[in-house]
Scaffold this active site. Sequence first.
Site, PDB file in Angstrom:
ATOM      1  N   LEU A  75     -37.901 -27.135  26.161  1.00 52.79           N
ATOM      2  CA  LEU A  75     -38.811 -26.757  25.074  1.00 52.79           C
ATOM      3  C   LEU A  75     -37.993 -26.637  23.788  1.00 52.79           C
ATOM      4  O   LEU A  75     -37.366 -25.609  23.533  1.00 52.79           O
ATOM      5  CB  LEU A  75     -39.512 -25.441  25.413  1.00 52.79           C
ATOM      6  CG  LEU A  75     -40.996 -25.369  25.109  1.00 52.79           C
ATOM      7  CD1 LEU A  75     -41.765 -26.604  25.534  1.00 52.79           C
ATOM      8  CD2 LEU A  75     -41.604 -24.144  25.721  1.00 52.79           C
ATOM      9  N   ASP A  76     -38.007 -27.719  23.034  1.00 51.60           N
ATOM     10  CA  ASP A  76     -37.223 -27.762  21.800  1.00 51.60           C
ATOM     11  C   ASP A  76     -38.019 -27.159  20.649  1.00 51.60           C
ATOM     12  O   ASP A  76     -39.217 -27.382  20.542  1.00 51.60           O
ATOM     13  CB  ASP A  76     -36.885 -29.221  21.487  1.00 51.60           C
ATOM     14  CG  ASP A  76     -36.107 -29.348  20.206  1.00 51.60           C
ATOM     15  OD1 ASP A  76     -34.972 -28.847  20.157  1.00 51.60           O
ATOM     16  OD2 ASP A  76     -36.641 -29.931  19.244  1.00 51.60           O
TER      17      ASP A  76
ATOM     18  N   ASP B 186     -34.161 -31.191  27.347  1.00 48.93           N
ATOM     19  CA  ASP B 186     -34.336 -29.947  26.600  1.00 48.93           C
ATOM     20  C   ASP B 186     -35.778 -29.551  26.893  1.00 48.93           C
ATOM     21  O   ASP B 186     -36.710 -30.189  26.399  1.00 48.93           O
ATOM     22  CB  ASP B 186     -34.109 -30.187  25.103  1.00 48.93           C
ATOM     23  CG  ASP B 186     -34.307 -28.923  24.281  1.00 48.93           C
ATOM     24  OD1 ASP B 186     -34.749 -27.898  24.851  1.00 48.93           O
ATOM     25  OD2 ASP B 186     -34.037 -28.952  23.069  1.00 48.93           O
TER      26      ASP B 186
ATOM     27  N   GLU C 266     -30.701 -28.109  28.742  1.00 52.71           N
ATOM     28  CA  GLU C 266     -30.137 -27.307  27.649  1.00 52.71           C
ATOM     29  C   GLU C 266     -30.122 -25.827  28.000  1.00 52.71           C
ATOM     30  O   GLU C 266     -29.306 -25.072  27.490  1.00 52.71           O
ATOM     31  CB  GLU C 266     -30.954 -27.540  26.379  1.00 52.71           C
ATOM     32  CG  GLU C 266     -30.294 -26.954  25.150  1.00 52.71           C
ATOM     33  CD  GLU C 266     -31.206 -26.942  23.941  1.00 52.71           C
ATOM     34  OE1 GLU C 266     -31.507 -28.015  23.417  1.00 52.71           O
ATOM     35  OE2 GLU C 266     -31.614 -25.834  23.529  1.00 52.71           O
ATOM     36  N   GLU C 267     -31.010 -25.409  28.886  1.00 52.69           N
ATOM     37  CA  GLU C 267     -31.089 -23.994  29.232  1.00 52.69           C
ATOM     38  C   GLU C 267     -30.120 -23.568  30.329  1.00 52.69           C
ATOM     39  O   GLU C 267     -30.052 -22.385  30.663  1.00 52.69           O
ATOM     40  CB  GLU C 267     -32.514 -23.625  29.663  1.00 52.69           C
ATOM     41  CG  GLU C 267     -33.565 -23.825  28.587  1.00 52.69           C
ATOM     42  CD  GLU C 267     -33.300 -23.028  27.313  1.00 52.69           C
ATOM     43  OE1 GLU C 267     -32.488 -22.071  27.350  1.00 52.69           O
ATOM     44  OE2 GLU C 267     -33.860 -23.373  26.275  1.00 52.69           O
TER      45      GLU C 267
ATOM     46  N   ASP D 244     -39.697 -21.117  27.441  1.00 54.50           N
ATOM     47  CA  ASP D 244     -38.569 -22.039  27.689  1.00 54.50           C
ATOM     48  C   ASP D 244     -38.201 -22.004  29.162  1.00 54.50           C
ATOM     49  O   ASP D 244     -37.952 -23.035  29.782  1.00 54.50           O
ATOM     50  CB  ASP D 244     -37.289 -21.608  26.968  1.00 54.50           C
ATOM     51  CG  ASP D 244     -37.386 -21.578  25.483  1.00 54.50           C
ATOM     52  OD1 ASP D 244     -38.484 -21.342  24.983  1.00 54.50           O
ATOM     53  OD2 ASP D 244     -36.347 -21.775  24.840  1.00 54.50           O
TER      54      ASP D 244
ATOM     55  N   GLU E 287     -30.488 -33.493  22.796  1.00 53.81           N
ATOM     56  CA  GLU E 287     -31.311 -33.716  21.612  1.00 53.81           C
ATOM     57  C   GLU E 287     -30.932 -35.000  20.877  1.00 53.81           C
ATOM     58  O   GLU E 287     -31.769 -35.891  20.693  1.00 53.81           O
ATOM     59  CB  GLU E 287     -31.201 -32.508  20.666  1.00 53.81           C
ATOM     60  CG  GLU E 287     -31.847 -31.259  21.250  1.00 53.81           C
ATOM     61  CD  GLU E 287     -31.319 -29.950  20.680  1.00 53.81           C
ATOM     62  OE1 GLU E 287     -30.143 -29.901  20.259  1.00 53.81           O
ATOM     63  OE2 GLU E 287     -32.069 -28.964  20.673  1.00 53.81           O
TER      64      GLU E 287
ATOM     65  N   ASP F  83     -28.185 -19.171  22.259  1.00 52.72           N
ATOM     66  CA  ASP F  83     -29.431 -19.026  21.518  1.00 52.72           C
ATOM     67  C   ASP F  83     -30.402 -18.130  22.289  1.00 52.72           C
ATOM     68  O   ASP F  83     -30.327 -18.037  23.499  1.00 52.72           O
ATOM     69  CB  ASP F  83     -30.102 -20.393  21.320  1.00 52.72           C
ATOM     70  CG  ASP F  83     -29.181 -21.368  20.611  1.00 52.72           C
ATOM     71  OD1 ASP F  83     -28.435 -20.902  19.741  1.00 52.72           O
ATOM     72  OD2 ASP F  83     -29.199 -22.558  20.950  1.00 52.72           O
TER      73      ASP F  83
HETATM   74  P1  AHM Z   1     -32.486 -24.005  12.322  1.00 48.93           P
HETATM   75  O1  AHM Z   1     -33.405 -22.855  12.565  1.00 48.93           O
HETATM   76  O2  AHM Z   1     -31.054 -23.625  12.220  1.00 48.93           O
HETATM   77  O3  AHM Z   1     -32.926 -24.848  11.154  1.00 48.93           O
HETATM   78  O4  AHM Z   1     -32.586 -24.928  13.629  1.00 48.93           O
HETATM   79  C1  AHM Z   1     -33.724 -25.657  13.918  1.00 48.93           C
HETATM   80  C2  AHM Z   1     -33.359 -26.779  14.832  1.00 48.93           C
HETATM   81  C3  AHM Z   1     -34.506 -27.708  15.126  1.00 48.93           C
HETATM   82  O5  AHM Z   1     -34.540 -28.816  14.303  1.00 48.93           O
HETATM   83  C4  AHM Z   1     -34.259 -28.056  16.552  1.00 48.93           C
HETATM   84  O6  AHM Z   1     -35.402 -28.500  17.188  1.00 48.93           O
HETATM   85  C5  AHM Z   1     -33.792 -26.735  17.078  1.00 48.93           C
HETATM   86  O7  AHM Z   1     -32.951 -26.233  16.067  1.00 48.93           O
HETATM   87  C6  AHM Z   1     -33.053 -26.793  18.339  1.00 48.93           C
HETATM   88  O8  AHM Z   1     -32.960 -25.523  18.869  1.00 48.93           O
HETATM   89  P2  AHM Z   1     -33.679 -25.139  20.281  1.00 48.93           P
HETATM   90  O9  AHM Z   1     -33.540 -26.310  21.196  1.00 48.93           O
HETATM   91  O10 AHM Z   1     -32.896 -23.956  20.732  1.00 48.93           O
HETATM   92  O11 AHM Z   1     -35.098 -24.825  19.993  1.00 48.93           O
HETATM   93 MG    MG Z   2     -33.484 -27.978  21.507  1.00 49.07          MG
END
Ligand code: AHM
Ligand code: MG
Length: 334
Positions: free
Chosen positions: A117-118, A115, A92-93, A69, A274, A63
């Site tokens: 910064l989610d 995680d 997560e990073e 982050d 998560e 990602d």
């Molecule tokens: P989406 O854009 O496919 O809908 O994904 C959104 C989801 C969130 O609900 C969640 O918080 C996030 O993906 C997790 O990704 P990250 O931790 O990389 O921000």
């Molecule tokens: Mg996340």
Amino acid sequence: MSRIVTLDEFIIHRQKDFAYASGELTGLLRDIGVAAKIVNREVNKAGLIGILGRADSENATGDEVQKLDLFANDKLIECLRNSGECAGIASEENEDFIPLIPVAGKAAKYVVIFDPLDGSSNIDVNVSVGTIFGIYRRVSPLDQPCQKEDFLQKGTELVAAGYVLYGTSTMLVYSTGRGVNGFTLDPSIGEFCLSHRDIRMPDRGNYYSVNQGYYLKFDVEMRRYIDHCSDLNLRLRYIGSMVSDVHRSLFQGGIFLYPNTRKYPHGKLRMVYECNPLSYIVEQAGGKAITCQLQRILDIEVHHLHQRESIAIGSPAMVDEMREFVARYSAPGF
Ligand code: AHM
Ligand code: MG
């Protein structure tokens, strides 16, 4: 007006609830609280100091990584490294876990997963993001560096979990397995203060939360359930930050779904960082969390640090209803 109870006071007070508690978990939770305040400070002024935007790198699972982050990740690692109560971290990073060198020769018995910064796609546009964390007791020998199996424990083994929501106000919500309590950051004194004692999730609510843009990519049984939510005139809310969406259901009732899609055949969200910590919190508040294949999240075996799962999490009556739909529409011959 009742007396203000700060997070530190509350944590120390709660230590007495645990027979033989030696203060290590208490210390660790306090250190996470400090890290949360530092991250909060930067999140609040990110637009001013130019740490918005992409850092032109990708995280371990491909990602995009935002600069903030990386900052949050670094700060959490730094606070835990100096804590003395943490034997290692997995973020997560980072692709792999990081063993930490004992402080003053003392073997720490806990590891922390987070995680940092989610919901990072929200950072650029000033929409809520959050930090998720969980604490496990080590299963590897204490006189050696921590091992991967310390982090690959089932969610049922969590000793504590929580999240920090950087929203209109900043809140830290956590549980050590005896209910869930919420603390709001009072910026004037720089302290998290107890604001929501013993949070209980409503049995059902008026909201459902799913990326409906992927509707056609979901299995037919999930589509039927989403149609049902729409038939009931439930309100659709989807922030794109699981912490924020789950936080809303915790207080107002509702269900959050991230089903498996064609792009993510096993779901997108990570078990370790998560699904497990948030499921632990939600269950502690009386809610439920299962996969879209109807397995309880906390019971799932974890084989990889970045293992992904589908998830349905929220008010107990709504998760039960989703379970009935999926069972009915995925039955052979339907
Ligand atoms: P989406 O854009 O496919 O809908 O994904 C959104 C989801 C969130 O609900 C969640 O918080 C996030 O993906 C997790 O990704 P990250 O931790 O990389 O921000
Ligand atoms: Mg996340």
